[in-house]
Design an enzyme around this catalytic site. Structure first.
Site, PDB file in Angstrom:
ATOM      1  N   GLU A  75      47.788  37.048  45.844  1.00 29.61           N
ATOM      2  CA  GLU A  75      47.055  38.024  46.100  1.00 29.61           C
ATOM      3  C   GLU A  75      47.171  38.243  47.609  1.00 29.61           C
ATOM      4  O   GLU A  75      46.865  37.431  48.703  1.00 29.61           O
ATOM      5  CB  GLU A  75      45.632  37.436  45.691  1.00 29.61           C
ATOM      6  CG  GLU A  75      44.530  38.548  46.067  1.00 29.61           C
ATOM      7  CD  GLU A  75      43.061  38.139  45.497  1.00 29.61           C
ATOM      8  OE1 GLU A  75      43.130  37.590  44.285  1.00 29.61           O
ATOM      9  OE2 GLU A  75      42.389  38.090  46.318  1.00 29.61           O
TER      10      GLU A  75
ATOM     11  N   TYR B 106      29.449  45.925  45.891  1.00 27.19           N
ATOM     12  CA  TYR B 106      30.277  44.909  45.310  1.00 27.19           C
ATOM     13  C   TYR B 106      28.951  44.212  44.192  1.00 27.19           C
ATOM     14  O   TYR B 106      28.115  43.828  44.190  1.00 27.19           O
ATOM     15  CB  TYR B 106      30.580  43.663  46.043  1.00 27.19           C
ATOM     16  CG  TYR B 106      31.235  42.798  45.138  1.00 27.19           C
ATOM     17  CD1 TYR B 106      32.560  42.751  44.775  1.00 27.19           C
ATOM     18  CD2 TYR B 106      30.551  41.561  44.580  1.00 27.19           C
ATOM     19  CE1 TYR B 106      33.185  41.854  43.662  1.00 27.19           C
ATOM     20  CE2 TYR B 106      31.129  40.532  43.810  1.00 27.19           C
ATOM     21  CZ  TYR B 106      32.182  40.747  43.353  1.00 27.19           C
ATOM     22  OH  TYR B 106      32.755  39.851  42.413  1.00 27.19           O
TER      23      TYR B 106
ATOM     24  N   ASP C  98      29.069  41.534  40.723  1.00 26.75           N
ATOM     25  CA  ASP C  98      29.531  40.703  39.871  1.00 26.75           C
ATOM     26  C   ASP C  98      29.317  41.165  38.484  1.00 26.75           C
ATOM     27  O   ASP C  98      28.543  42.103  38.349  1.00 26.75           O
ATOM     28  CB  ASP C  98      28.997  39.202  40.029  1.00 26.75           C
ATOM     29  CG  ASP C  98      29.649  38.361  40.868  1.00 26.75           C
ATOM     30  OD1 ASP C  98      30.993  38.410  41.233  1.00 26.75           O
ATOM     31  OD2 ASP C  98      29.040  37.308  41.499  1.00 26.75           O
TER      32      ASP C  98
HETATM   33  P1  FDA Z   1      34.878  48.900  36.913  1.00 25.59           P
HETATM   34  O1  FDA Z   1      35.494  49.197  38.099  1.00 25.59           O
HETATM   35  O2  FDA Z   1      35.216  47.629  36.323  1.00 25.59           O
HETATM   36  O3  FDA Z   1      35.139  50.154  36.071  1.00 25.59           O
HETATM   37  C1  FDA Z   1      34.800  51.515  36.489  1.00 25.59           C
HETATM   38  C2  FDA Z   1      35.930  52.266  35.490  1.00 25.59           C
HETATM   39  O4  FDA Z   1      35.645  53.725  35.855  1.00 25.59           O
HETATM   40  C3  FDA Z   1      37.428  51.937  35.787  1.00 25.59           C
HETATM   41  O5  FDA Z   1      37.819  51.552  34.571  1.00 25.59           O
HETATM   42  C4  FDA Z   1      37.943  53.482  36.302  1.00 25.59           C
HETATM   43  O6  FDA Z   1      39.187  53.564  35.736  1.00 25.59           O
HETATM   44  C5  FDA Z   1      37.029  54.383  35.644  1.00 25.59           C
HETATM   45  N1  FDA Z   1      36.922  55.512  36.528  1.00 25.59           N
HETATM   46  C6  FDA Z   1      36.772  55.853  37.828  1.00 25.59           C
HETATM   47  N2  FDA Z   1      37.104  57.020  38.087  1.00 25.59           N
HETATM   48  C7  FDA Z   1      37.010  57.790  37.049  1.00 25.59           C
HETATM   49  C8  FDA Z   1      37.489  59.304  36.477  1.00 25.59           C
HETATM   50  N3  FDA Z   1      37.502  60.079  37.592  1.00 25.59           N
HETATM   51  N4  FDA Z   1      37.408  59.473  35.129  1.00 25.59           N
HETATM   52  C9  FDA Z   1      37.395  58.748  34.487  1.00 25.59           C
HETATM   53  N5  FDA Z   1      37.387  57.198  34.679  1.00 25.59           N
HETATM   54  C10 FDA Z   1      37.198  56.691  35.904  1.00 25.59           C
HETATM   55  N6  FDA Z   1      33.027  39.439  38.836  1.00 25.59           N
HETATM   56  C11 FDA Z   1      32.493  38.491  38.423  1.00 25.59           C
HETATM   57  O7  FDA Z   1      31.433  38.250  37.908  1.00 25.59           O
HETATM   58  N7  FDA Z   1      33.429  37.302  38.525  1.00 25.59           N
HETATM   59  C12 FDA Z   1      34.437  37.345  39.174  1.00 25.59           C
HETATM   60  O8  FDA Z   1      35.284  36.479  39.363  1.00 25.59           O
HETATM   61  C13 FDA Z   1      35.016  38.584  39.722  1.00 25.59           C
HETATM   62  N8  FDA Z   1      36.185  38.672  40.189  1.00 25.59           N
HETATM   63  C14 FDA Z   1      36.523  39.865  40.818  1.00 25.59           C
HETATM   64  C15 FDA Z   1      37.594  39.992  41.477  1.00 25.59           C
HETATM   65  C16 FDA Z   1      38.076  41.205  42.029  1.00 25.59           C
HETATM   66  C17 FDA Z   1      39.467  41.273  42.709  1.00 25.59           C
HETATM   67  C18 FDA Z   1      37.261  42.591  42.013  1.00 25.59           C
HETATM   68  C19 FDA Z   1      37.776  43.620  42.530  1.00 25.59           C
HETATM   69  C20 FDA Z   1      35.985  42.259  41.200  1.00 25.59           C
HETATM   70  C21 FDA Z   1      35.655  41.038  40.491  1.00 25.59           C
HETATM   71  N9  FDA Z   1      34.505  40.911  39.867  1.00 25.59           N
HETATM   72  C22 FDA Z   1      34.245  39.778  39.488  1.00 25.59           C
HETATM   73  C23 FDA Z   1      33.583  42.219  39.821  1.00 25.59           C
HETATM   74  C24 FDA Z   1      33.712  42.795  38.512  1.00 25.59           C
HETATM   75  O9  FDA Z   1      35.101  43.384  38.427  1.00 25.59           O
HETATM   76  C25 FDA Z   1      32.742  43.824  38.372  1.00 25.59           C
HETATM   77  O10 FDA Z   1      31.492  43.458  38.113  1.00 25.59           O
HETATM   78  C26 FDA Z   1      32.811  44.861  37.207  1.00 25.59           C
HETATM   79  O11 FDA Z   1      34.204  45.422  37.484  1.00 25.59           O
HETATM   80  C27 FDA Z   1      31.816  46.146  37.590  1.00 25.59           C
HETATM   81  O12 FDA Z   1      32.051  47.133  36.404  1.00 25.59           O
HETATM   82  P2  FDA Z   1      31.985  48.470  36.539  1.00 25.59           P
HETATM   83  O13 FDA Z   1      31.839  49.148  35.211  1.00 25.59           O
HETATM   84  O14 FDA Z   1      30.744  48.645  37.644  1.00 25.59           O
HETATM   85  O15 FDA Z   1      33.335  49.007  37.237  1.00 25.59           O
END
Ligand code: FDA
Length: 378
Positions: free
Chosen positions: A311, A359, A361
């Protein structure tokens, strides 16, 4: 259709599932070719080892409502997360604990002795007066531990010398004066038994839910785009808030990650799921080895192959996947302006980590979607 959900991550799917269960017809669109947002995982095809495509995801929560809710869709293994770090070719346990301290100082300090030592070392700066992240780090844990375990790792994460980073980035650096190196302190912790994607698919598996992948909300040539839907039916939008308003208040800044995945001809590469690399001479921040997330699948995993992922961290451009909000003073001012715009956007609710520039989780994304459903939509 009664509701459009933009984004099929945990936030969007929780809203969709609750709405469908209450009899509403819901369409979920996602611009990616798969469901699940950043929690999506898939089996590496040659080994069958589950790989978290957007970085390691460990589920943990102390929220009883969220725990009850998620257990409707999946069971969890008894995996307990632990992280180690390689500093100058020696491996230490994290978060910094009595084991780390005694190994680092080649000592056998008792908890009180270690506490007194860290207190004395930390006296070099007062945390209140720290002018930058480096001074704050030293004020919290003392220079030797800061320089070994925090300085270069932070510099790699931010591509910036910690002397040039604001002190507020860290409020505390936890040090445990026991040998407990459990990474999370939550009541419940584990990994979904059948993998993340099975869990996410079960949330969407309802006759009232239609999922359309490869569908971008801002592409006027596709169905369910912004101009065709806003004002016509309720929309829950979980994409980036600045993109929704065409960056009218400027682009909010994010860090992104690059992942280098490799299948190795070795049964076990590092003996654990996550190994951090604390030093500046190694360009990546950590290596994930996915088979260790599921020791209970050992009989299904090949004994002579493993999948690892290095990473790397850097600032995101508009084309990159946004992962962690940078949160500069400019970003905070921009966010306030976007929140005002969002309030005036009739029939659209903004949620999730991208829609709120926060951010979150997984348990927080699910918890905040359950609150939005109960308080604003149900
Ligand atoms: P998420 O990003 O998952 O979903 C948003 C969606 O919207 C995406 O699929 C995207 O494609 C879509 N989208 C965006 N724009 C669009 C458009 N214009 N048209 C159509 N679709 C669109 N949490 C935890 O509890 N334990 C962990 O170990 C980790 N580890 C971790 C590592 C890394 C590197 C990251 C970045 C994040 C984590 N997380 C985590 C956090 C976890 O990823 C987070 O809680 C969830 O993704 C949140 O879900 P959301 O639905 O908010 O966003």
């Amino acid at each position: 259709m009664d509701l459009l959900v933009v984004g099929s991550g945990f936030f969007g799917l929780t809203i969709a599932e609750r709405a469908a269960a209450s009899g509403r017809k819901v369409t979920v669109i996602d611009r990616r070719p798969h469901i699940g947002g950043n929690a999506y995982s898939e089996d590496e095809p040659t080994t069958g080892i589950e790989v978290h495509r957007y970085g390691a995801h460990l589920f943990h929560t102390s929220n009883p409502g969220v725990w009850e809710y998620v257990n409707r869709f999946t069971t969890f293994t008894d995996y307990v997360h632990r992280v180690y770090t390689n500093h100058k070719g020696v491996v230490f346990p994290l978060p910094i604990n009595l084991g780390t301290i005694n190994q680092f100082f080649q000592a056998a300090y008792s908890p009180d002795e270690a506490r007194a030592l860290v207190h004395e070392l930390a006296g070099e700066f007062d945390a209140k007066d720290a002018a930058n992240l480096e001074e704050k780090g030293i004020a919290l844990i003392g220079r030797p531990l800061y320089e070994a375990f925090i300085r270069d790792y932070t510099a790699k994460q931010w591509q910036t010398d910690p002397k040039d980073l604001p002190a507020e980035i860290i409020s505390r650096l936890p040090v445990r004066y026991t040998y407990d190196n459990r990474y999370f302190n939550d009541t419940w912790e584990g990994l979904p038994t059948d993998g993340y994607t099975a869990w996410l698919e079960r949330m969407a598996d309802h006759p009232n839910i239609e999922v359309r992948l490869g569908t971008d909300f801002f592409d006027d040539s596709q169905p369910f785009h912004k101009t065709a839907t806003v004002g016509q039916l309720p929309v829950v939008y979980t994409g980036p808030v600045d993109r929704y308003f065409d960056y009218a208040e400027g682009a909010l800044s994010w860090r992104t990650l690059d992942f280098e995945q490799e299948v190795l001809d070795v049964g076990d590469f590092q003996g654990t799921s996550v190994m951090n690399y604390a030093d500046a001479d190694v360009p990546y921040t950590r290596i994930h080895e996915f088979k260790h997330f599921h020791p209970e699948r050992a009989d299904r995993h090949p004994s002579d192959k493993t999948v690892i992922m290095r990473e790397f961290s850097r600032f995101a451009t508009r084309e990159d996947e946004p992962y962690y909000p940078v949160n500069t003073p400019d970003d905070r001012a921009g966010l306030v302006a976007y929140r005002e715009l969002a309030k005036g956007e009739q029939g659209v609710l903004f949620g999730g980590r991208l829609g709120t520039y926060q951010y979150l989780d997984m348990h927080m994304a699910i918890g905040s979607a359950l609150s939005m459903w109960n308080n604003q939509l149900a």
